[in-house]
Design a protein around this motif. Structure first.
Motif, PDB file in Angstrom:
ATOM      1  N   VAL A  64       0.849  -1.269  -0.135  1.00  0.00           N
ATOM      2  CA  VAL A  64       0.044   0.109   0.013  1.00  0.00           C
ATOM      3  C   VAL A  64       1.045   1.235   0.093  1.00  0.00           C
ATOM      4  CG1 VAL A  64      -2.175   1.270   1.069  1.00  0.00           C
ATOM      5  CG2 VAL A  64      -1.712  -1.325   1.356  1.00  0.00           C
ATOM      6  N   THR A  87      -1.558  -1.387  -3.921  1.00  0.00           N
ATOM      7  CA  THR A  87      -2.471  -0.492  -4.147  1.00  0.00           C
ATOM      8  C   THR A  87      -2.206   0.900  -3.591  1.00  0.00           C
ATOM      9  OG1 THR A  87      -2.986  -1.052  -1.489  1.00  0.00           O
ATOM     10  CG2 THR A  87      -4.407  -2.337  -3.441  1.00  0.00           C
ATOM     11  N   ALA A  93      -6.942  -0.678  -0.962  1.00  0.00           N
ATOM     12  CA  ALA A  93      -6.353  -2.014  -0.168  1.00  0.00           C
ATOM     13  C   ALA A  93      -7.346  -2.739   0.558  1.00  0.00           C
ATOM     14  CB  ALA A  93      -5.237  -1.426   0.941  1.00  0.00           C
ATOM     15  N   PHE A 112       3.140  -1.673   4.190  1.00  0.00           N
ATOM     16  CA  PHE A 112       2.315  -0.432   4.370  1.00  0.00           C
ATOM     17  C   PHE A 112       2.922   0.846   4.577  1.00  0.00           C
ATOM     18  CE2 PHE A 112      -2.210  -2.463   5.885  1.00  0.00           C
ATOM     19  CZ  PHE A 112      -1.936  -3.397   4.863  1.00  0.00           C
TER      20      PHE A 112
END
Length: 190
Positions: A64, A87, A93, A112
């Motif tokens: 992400v 994403t 996500a 992330f």
């Protein structure tokens, strides 16, 4: 390019020949340890994959990251390590994870970015994924941020991340973290 090269304490060279074009050379430092001292060298970095952990096989890595350039860099760094799903924000996500979950597909590593567009941030997103999908409680989550400050790593670990890496991300460091986390999770998280 210059901004990224400068952030990584590298050098960029430009060689221009009239009526022929231009060539750009980028040299980035790599760190090595000699006698407990970190030595930085601008030598070319050898290609690195998860060869030190062949038992891991091909990984499904979930990223992400809202910055397009950072996504491209991460994909390039990790492409030999397995399948990459990227994403751009928390909503994207959550939708991607929901679709994968409905097909009983689970990612092996979650990377992330902490600073995501509102209403999400990486910590809240990680906690929500673990809350909605208990299977992800046994999968490593790695936080990444450009705004590293003293104590950040501890606060991310306390929030539920398994590891942390600061930007600009160095390929060797990222692959080492992934290997360490995969080894830890495959042997029963301690």
């Amino acid at each position: 390019c210059k901004r990224f090269v400068d952030l990584m304490e590298g050098k960029i060279e430009l060689i221009t020949k009239e009526n022929e074009g231009s060539v750009f050379n980028i040299k980035l430092p790599i760190a090595s340890t000699q006698n407990n001292e970190v030595v930085t060298d601008l030598a070319e970095e050898p290609p690195v994959t998860l060869l030190n952990a062949p038992e891991l096989g091909s990984l499904d890595i979930f990223i992400v990251e809202d910055d397009r350039m950072n996504r491209m860099v991460l994909e390039k760094m990790l492409k030999k390590s397995g399948s990459i799903t990227t994403t751009v924000d928390g909503n994207d996500a959550m939708e991607t994870i929901k679709k994968a979950h409905s097909k009983k597909k689970f990612f092996h590593v979650m990377l992330f970015d902490i600073n995501l567009p509102a209403p999400w941030d990486g910590t809240r997103l990680m906690q929500e994924v673990k809350r909605l999908y208990p299977e992800y409680r046994s999968i490593p989550f790695i936080a990444q941020t450009a705004y590293a400050m003293a104590g950040d790593k501890d606060s991310f670990l306390e929030a539920g991340f398994d590891d942390y890496i600061s930007k600009p991300i160095m390929k060797n460091e990222l692959l080492t973290i992934i290997e360490r986390q995969m080894a830890k999770f495959s042997s029963g998280k301690s």
